[in-house]
Design an enzyme around this catalytic site. Sequence first.
Site, PDB file in Angstrom:
ATOM      1  N   THR A 345       0.818  -1.206   0.000  1.00 55.04           N
ATOM      2  CA  THR A 345       0.000   0.000   0.000  1.00 55.04           C
ATOM      3  C   THR A 345       0.855   1.261   0.000  1.00 55.04           C
ATOM      4  O   THR A 345       2.076   1.215   0.097  1.00 55.04           O
ATOM      5  CB  THR A 345      -0.938   0.002   1.227  1.00 55.04           C
ATOM      6  OG1 THR A 345      -0.167  -0.210   2.407  1.00 55.04           O
ATOM      7  CG2 THR A 345      -1.971  -1.104   1.107  1.00 55.04           C
ATOM      8  N   ASP A 346       0.175   2.413  -0.090  1.00 55.64           N
ATOM      9  CA  ASP A 346       0.843   3.718  -0.165  1.00 55.64           C
ATOM     10  C   ASP A 346       0.846   4.435   1.177  1.00 55.64           C
ATOM     11  O   ASP A 346       0.916   5.665   1.231  1.00 55.64           O
ATOM     12  CB  ASP A 346       0.142   4.599  -1.203  1.00 55.64           C
ATOM     13  CG  ASP A 346       0.045   3.921  -2.553  1.00 55.64           C
ATOM     14  OD1 ASP A 346       1.061   3.364  -2.998  1.00 55.64           O
ATOM     15  OD2 ASP A 346      -1.041   3.929  -3.148  1.00 55.64           O
ATOM     16  N   SER A 371       1.299   8.680   5.162  1.00 56.00           N
ATOM     17  CA  SER A 371       0.747   8.666   3.811  1.00 56.00           C
ATOM     18  C   SER A 371       1.896   8.955   2.857  1.00 56.00           C
ATOM     19  O   SER A 371       2.499  10.021   2.906  1.00 56.00           O
ATOM     20  CB  SER A 371      -0.350   9.714   3.649  1.00 56.00           C
ATOM     21  OG  SER A 371      -0.771   9.790   2.300  1.00 56.00           O
ATOM     22  N   ARG A 372       2.197   7.967   1.991  1.00 61.43           N
ATOM     23  CA  ARG A 372       3.351   8.140   1.108  1.00 61.43           C
ATOM     24  C   ARG A 372       3.032   9.053  -0.072  1.00 61.43           C
ATOM     25  O   ARG A 372       3.930   9.409  -0.826  1.00 61.43           O
ATOM     26  CB  ARG A 372       3.831   6.765   0.621  1.00 61.43           C
ATOM     27  CG  ARG A 372       4.306   5.892   1.758  1.00 61.43           C
ATOM     28  CD  ARG A 372       5.017   4.643   1.289  1.00 61.43           C
ATOM     29  NE  ARG A 372       5.375   3.821   2.441  1.00 61.43           N
ATOM     30  CZ  ARG A 372       4.676   2.783   2.869  1.00 61.43           C
ATOM     31  NH1 ARG A 372       3.573   2.439   2.235  1.00 61.43           N
ATOM     32  NH2 ARG A 372       5.057   2.095   3.915  1.00 61.43           N
ATOM     33  N   VAL A 373       1.771   9.410  -0.251  1.00 54.98           N
ATOM     34  CA  VAL A 373       1.429  10.430  -1.239  1.00 54.98           C
ATOM     35  C   VAL A 373       1.576  11.807  -0.601  1.00 54.98           C
ATOM     36  O   VAL A 373       2.061  12.756  -1.215  1.00 54.98           O
ATOM     37  CB  VAL A 373       0.009  10.206  -1.787  1.00 54.98           C
ATOM     38  CG1 VAL A 373      -0.396  11.344  -2.703  1.00 54.98           C
ATOM     39  CG2 VAL A 373      -0.061   8.874  -2.521  1.00 54.98           C
TER      40      VAL A 373
END
Length: 522
Positions: A345-346, A371-373
């Site tokens: 997941t991101d 949250s990698r975004v």
Amino acid sequence: MSASNDLLQNTVEQTFERISSGRLSFSPALVPHEVGTLSSVSTGIAKVTGLPGIGYDEMLTFPNGTLGIAFNVDADEVGVVLLGDYATLRAGDEVRRTGRVMDVAVGEGLLGRVIDPLGHSLDGRAPFVSDIRKPVERPAASIMDRAPVAVPLQTGLKAVDALVPIGRGQRELILGDRQTGKTAIAIDTILNQREQNVVCVYCAIGQRASTVAKVVATLKDQDAMNHTVVVVAEGNDPPGVAYVAPYAATSIAEYFMEQGRDVLIVYDDLTHHARSYRELSLLLRRPPGREAFPGDIFYLHARLLERSTHLREELGGGSLTALPIIETEAQNISAYIPTNLISITDGQIYLSPSLFELGILPAVDVGKSVSRVGGKAQRAAYRAVAGDLKLAYAQFEELETFSKFGARIDESTRELIEHGRRIRACLKQAEHSPVSMSSQVMVLLALTEGLFDTVPMDRMPDAEAAVRVAGEALPDELKDRLRNADTLSDADRDEILSVARDALQPFQSAEKRNSPSKGATN
């Protein structure tokens, strides 16, 4: 009279002549059918012999109408995952090929419905019928078909939207121990999509029927079923149904995504899904690996979650956002399934049982959530007011732990701790009460500028509620700028702060009312 009799006679003769000519010209075609024999049946699986042309994942039919999926294709027999009642099946029964893989009916008529992974109605309404069917297993969109994740998916939860932002097309894992509020976060996110033009798919995997009924009742009471599809694999269903459920739900969601719409899908939860797959694999004599899971358990979830994406504008520009849920045991996020999904997941939202026991809800552990975004999927207003909030909150948690040892702390450290306590109080939120973007921005800006620091802790809930109400009353033009502008202008910031100060005036303590706020000293 005679003329009518003659006409009738001619009509009958012509009809019989056509029937006779049709019968003489008809030549039945010989169509070969492969028929197998059921050799054994056990919990959720069957062994079949005599189908030399069978393909992997092909559907099979049994005498009582039960369907199965060819799972193990060996030289002498086929291992089949059963998708229905197998109590009446007996060794020696006839098994037939269907020549197709499992698919599911999709369409606009599914909105507001509760179905099982096979498409059967569970809400007492007429069965859903559609000319469009999509296979449950489909390849994910290629890299060249994907667009960057840049549009936020508002959850209505201050702790998530401010500190762990989610974008449309992102995959954000929700994990935590039992009874820590994982499903509540997902349901609140669905409720917040009522006016966001986002279609929602809720996939319940291995849940109790009473739990699913409660979720459906909540969605109906909050007027959220109109934009939601509920796919249910109950806990007493065969393990094959639980295995197929998330793939069927994803195919339903992909139909709406391919129409150019934004879709949110919730998998509740993938721990049950992994256990169902482990049960099927062990019964079919597949070699066990770590924690007795088969070696391809990572690929099982990777090929599911890779289907969530944001498509390019040339392909409609639709998006599919995934919120998979998994359950940890004794806060062990380094176990096999959690680490697998964290790497797929991101980002993840981790819910702490210790915070839950303290009544800090939602119990989001800011230090372990990411949250990698990140800010790329966050509106400019949030980036302007919440940029330093996560760092300040993390520092507060460290200092609070340190201060419990009874050590002496200086005045600046004490102020940081008091400020952090107010951040935590403002991030608390009741279940099923999403907060609008304008109210969130006003609360967060007031926090960042230290306007809450002069409010006594026992009055913080009422003060935060007053600021939220004031945020709802902001002018529509200002709300539009907060939603669409690239930056938060100084004029808008000053206007929001002025409204927040007026809302907080009745809650400030008398001795602190005239003291300068953090924003005034900067």
